[in-house]
Design an enzyme around this catalytic site. Structure first.
Site, PDB file in Angstrom:
ATOM      1  N   CYS A   3       9.862  34.479 -31.764  1.00  0.00           N
ATOM      2  CA  CYS A   3      10.848  33.985 -32.719  1.00  0.00           C
ATOM      3  C   CYS A   3      12.075  33.474 -31.983  1.00  0.00           C
ATOM      4  O   CYS A   3      12.194  33.589 -30.764  1.00  0.00           O
ATOM      5  CB  CYS A   3      11.250  35.071 -33.718  1.00  0.00           C
ATOM      6  SG  CYS A   3      12.234  36.393 -32.970  1.00  0.00           S
ATOM      7  N   CYS A   6      13.923  35.859 -29.714  1.00  0.00           N
ATOM      8  CA  CYS A   6      13.363  36.016 -28.366  1.00  0.00           C
ATOM      9  C   CYS A   6      14.022  35.016 -27.422  1.00  0.00           C
ATOM     10  O   CYS A   6      14.481  35.368 -26.328  1.00  0.00           O
ATOM     11  CB  CYS A   6      11.854  35.763 -28.369  1.00  0.00           C
ATOM     12  SG  CYS A   6      10.902  36.871 -29.404  1.00  0.00           S
ATOM     13  N   ASP A 413      25.101  -6.611 -26.101  1.00  0.00           N
ATOM     14  CA  ASP A 413      25.476  -7.521 -25.027  1.00  0.00           C
ATOM     15  C   ASP A 413      24.613  -8.778 -25.183  1.00  0.00           C
ATOM     16  O   ASP A 413      23.473  -8.702 -25.644  1.00  0.00           O
ATOM     17  CB  ASP A 413      25.218  -6.861 -23.669  1.00  0.00           C
ATOM     18  CG  ASP A 413      25.447  -7.813 -22.522  1.00  0.00           C
ATOM     19  OD1 ASP A 413      26.562  -8.338 -22.422  1.00  0.00           O
ATOM     20  OD2 ASP A 413      24.510  -8.038 -21.738  1.00  0.00           O
ATOM     21  N   ASP A 614      22.088  -4.093 -20.738  1.00  0.00           N
ATOM     22  CA  ASP A 614      21.046  -4.046 -19.714  1.00  0.00           C
ATOM     23  C   ASP A 614      21.584  -4.217 -18.296  1.00  0.00           C
ATOM     24  O   ASP A 614      20.819  -4.127 -17.334  1.00  0.00           O
ATOM     25  CB  ASP A 614      19.998  -5.145 -19.970  1.00  0.00           C
ATOM     26  CG  ASP A 614      20.522  -6.525 -19.578  1.00  0.00           C
ATOM     27  OD1 ASP A 614      21.721  -6.782 -19.811  1.00  0.00           O
ATOM     28  OD2 ASP A 614      19.742  -7.319 -19.044  1.00  0.00           O
ATOM     29  N   ASP A 618      27.573  -3.623 -18.215  1.00  0.00           N
ATOM     30  CA  ASP A 618      27.535  -2.908 -19.499  1.00  0.00           C
ATOM     31  C   ASP A 618      27.709  -1.394 -19.327  1.00  0.00           C
ATOM     32  O   ASP A 618      27.857  -0.676 -20.322  1.00  0.00           O
ATOM     33  CB  ASP A 618      26.201  -3.160 -20.222  1.00  0.00           C
ATOM     34  CG  ASP A 618      25.955  -4.633 -20.479  1.00  0.00           C
ATOM     35  OD1 ASP A 618      26.924  -5.332 -20.804  1.00  0.00           O
ATOM     36  OD2 ASP A 618      24.803  -5.075 -20.338  1.00  0.00           O
TER      37      ASP A 618
END
Length: 726
Positions: A3, A6, A413, A614, A618
């Protein structure tokens, strides 16, 4: 682990250990992520800490096959115990419910049948409870062990010495059937839960199945078959049609077509010839080729993807931190409620007060298992991250997945995100009085050869194909966001945008300006070439818009998101691109810091911002945004900063990532509501709040079944994400 308590116990024990900076335990994924100082504590000592409270961790190198074998063995043993418990519980249930007064030997028969259920099938609960108790802790094992243990001991006492209660005018009831059925139900629930959790990590297994286990290698002119682990860098790998590529490498001989859809999502195969790169997990379709191994094992792109998915599935969403705190105090609170329930029945109970007190206390202990609470978030995260991976959406951590559902503004972008990022020179317009154009073209080519900017690379490729030879400039300087400058034989030259020339006081002939305006209206980028006195030429560079860009932006609008486009390009080109793809809001001529500032401006307006980019330029904006998304064909630094990486440079994937986040968070909320609602309703019912009004008292066997059902329902609800349309 049985559970959430634990997981919480393991985590808190490790976090108090000297030398541990942070430990995170994922209950659903059965994983531990721990940051520790190797000078202060070793993995073996961490393992000892975990073993003290009745658990264990694997610290040695374990292959996925070995791990799956261990898990399969554990599941098989759980299945055997479940079947064993169910087979013995059935006759105990029939005897206890329908023939408890029929046979004189009935109680003894139930005792003999229940004992092995408790001592063998249910042994794990008592072992776990004792290990927790030694450190003053409690978990689900504690609740199950207390409830079934008390009921069993009470029943054994009444079976062996019934006179004790008979002499006091009370019936010596036995509850063997409750003990047997509770353990059988809980084991069945855990078995179904484990099977469902196993399915929630199916995405990882699919990814791992993409890598071959053996490979053919040419060494000293001899072809031999080796295990994938034995391949070394520089080995020449032989690949036949229909086989999966086992390593990342370069084609050394032959020509073929490779299906790279698992990486790019593109259905069409890609031609590969000598010098081209191939990646592990992709499929060789037609030709036979030889590949020089450049990355093997854990260094391949496929291995990095698998690692990223595993780490994301093991990470915790912010909401899980609150759940962990609740789970940490949940079991002790339940124990207090159980004691109060027993006391209340003894004080206010009727004629059979002891029986009702015992039954109600057992019901409270059994029904209040925090399993559903612990599974609510991690199972949804595991399935969501796996679903993303199957669709080419790599999620770095659970936090990114959870935050994405709040996004209401997306910044794109332009270059490499909306456009292909592969610009080419389309037009050249010279000043009317420009002399010796051939020499000037050589100088312009030589300047751009020094720059790594995509536009510079387009110019370089354009002139290289014409056979131009680059000269070495005396000096070279890159002017961020403006262009470049260089000197040849003492004369300085500039190449860049209109803003650069105006800053430098360079004269711009009217016909060059008009030509630049026209080119920009056609969505082309105008690059001026000038000496310190005047502009000599304008070059047009066009970066084609991606085929799916307009469709992706439309999908973002349909998802209710505001879309913004940012670019360092000029306003005219930006306006033309924005018009073609359907973006209403755009900003042009921005420096990298300006992009990050624009993100902050939107955040100040109360918007939750996702940045999609990318390139290196950026990175700052990606780090500033609430959710950062990198296109998979971008730079390493962009993907390192981003919380989500799209394996396909396709803007439709951005909308899918947002939809996936919304679906995952919705599932988490449903799971948490069910888990909390279940306990809020069931614990009072088990305690007997309806008994004074209706005479209803929850049977402990029904409580056991309800507890098992709660966990299974939460995991099953999470698995629904696998069929969710994105």
């Amino acid at each position: 682990m049985t559970c959430a308590s634990c997981a919480n116990s393991i985590q808190s024990m490790l976090n108090t250990r000297e030398g541990v900076a942070e430990a995170n335990v994922n209950f659903a994924g059965k994983t531990l992520q721990v940051a520790f100082n190797e000078k202060e504590v070793t993995p073996a000592q961490l393992r000892e800490t975990v073993q003290e409270i009745g658990f264990d961790i694997l610290i040695e190198e374990t292959t996925q096959e070995e791990l799956e074998e261990r898990q399969a063995n554990a599941l098989a043993q759980l299945r055997r115990k479940t079947i064993f418990a169910g087979a013995l519980a059935l006759p105990v249930f029939v005897l206890g419910m329908f023939f408890h007064d029929t046979f004189a030997w009935g109680n003894w028969a139930m005792l003999i049948l229940t004992a092995p259920i408790l001592l063998w099938a249910g042994q794990r609960f008592f072992v776990g409870a004792w290990a927790q108790a030694r450190h003053g802790r409690a978990n689900m094992d504690t609740l199950v062990a207390l409830s079934t243990g008390i009921a069993f001991v009470f029943s054994v006492f009444n079976t062996v010495y019934p006179e004790f209660f008979l002499q006091r005018g009370l019936m010596p009831h036995v509850y063997f059937e409750a003990v047997a059925v509770i353990i059988a139900f809980i084991l069945l629930g855990k078995y179904l839960e484990e099977g469902a959790k196993d399915r929630s990590s199916s995405a990882i297994k699919k990814l791992m199945g993409l890598q071959p286990k053996t490979v053919r290698v040419l060494r000293s002119g001899t072809e031999m078959e080796l295990k994938i682990e034995e391949v070394q860098l520089g080995d020449r790998v032989v690949l036949l049609p229909g086989e999966r590529v086992p390593i990342d490498g370069q084609v050394a001989a032959g020509t073929t077509y490779v299906d790279e859809s698992m990486l790019s999502g593109e259905p069409l195969p890609v031609q590969k010839q000598q010098g081209d790169t191939v990646f592990a997990g992709t499929i060789n379709q037609k030709g036979s080729v030889q590949i020089i191994a450049q990355k093997t094992g854990g260094e391949t792109m496929l291995a990095h993807i698998i690692k990223m998915v595993q780490e994301a599935q093991g990470s915790k969403a912010p909401v899980q931190k609150l759940v962990d705190k609740i789970a940490g105090i949940f079991v002790p609170v339940v124990l207090v409620i159980a004691v109060l329930t027993f006391a209340a029945w003894l004080v206010f109970g009727g004629q059979a007060y002891l029986t009702e007190a015992l039954l109600s206390t057992i019901s409270v202990l059994v029904i209040a298992c925090p399993c559903a609470l612990g599974l609510a978030t991690p199972t949804a995260i595991m399935v969501g991250v796996g679903r993303g991976a199957e669709n080419g959406i790599l999620i770095k951590d659970a936090e990114s997945l959870e935050h994405a559902h709040k996004v209401n503004a997306v910044i794109l972008d332009k270059t490499g995100t909306i456009t292909l990022g592969k610009p080419s020179v389309t037009d050249v317009v010279w000043a009317q009085d420009a002399a010796d154009q051939a020499k000037l073209e050589t100088l312009f080519f030589s300047m751009e050869a020094q720059s790594e900017h995509p536009i510079a690379q387009a110019v370089y490729t354009f002139y290289k194909e014409q056979g131009q030879q680059a000269l070495q400039p005396d000096t070279f300087n890159s002017l961020t966001g403006l262009g470049i400058e260089a000197a040849f034989d003492g004369t300085r030259y500039l190449a860049g945008n209109e803003k650069l020339l105006r800053q430098q006081g360079v004269e711009l002939p009217e016909h060059l300006l008009q030509a630049a305006r026209q080119l920009q209206e056609d969505a082309k980028t105008a690059i001026f070439f000038a000496n310190p006195e005047q502009a000599l030429a304008v070059f047009a560079v066009s970066d084609p818009i991606k085929p799916a860009a307009a469709e992706g932006i439309k999908a973002l609008h349909e998802a209710g998101l505001d879309v913004y486009m940012l670019t360092g390009d000029n306003a005219q080109t930006a306006a033309a691109v924005a018009r073609q793809v359907g973006v209403e809001h755009y900003q042009a001529e921005l420096m990298p810091t300006d992009k990050a500032d624009f993100v902050k401006r939107l955040q100040a307006e109360g918007k939750v911002v996702a940045m999609v980019g990318d390139g290196i330029n950026d990175a700052q904006a990606l780090a500033t945004a609430d959710v950062s998304i990198a296109m998979g064909q971008g730079t390493d630094i962009a993907m390192e900063v981003a919380g989500i990486t799209l394996m396909r440079s396709d803007l439709t994937q951005v909308a899918k990532a947002v939809k996936l986040s919304r679906a995952t968070v919705s599932t988490i909320h449903q799971n948490l509501f069910w888990a909390f609602f279940y306990n809020v309703i069931c614990i009072p019912l088990a305690a007997g709040v309806l008994f004074p009004f209706t005479g209803f008292l929850l049977n402990p066997m029904i409580a056991g079944g309800a507890m098992a059902l709660s966990s299974v329902s939460v995991v099953t609800n999470s698995l629904r994400l696998r069929s969710k349309k994105l």
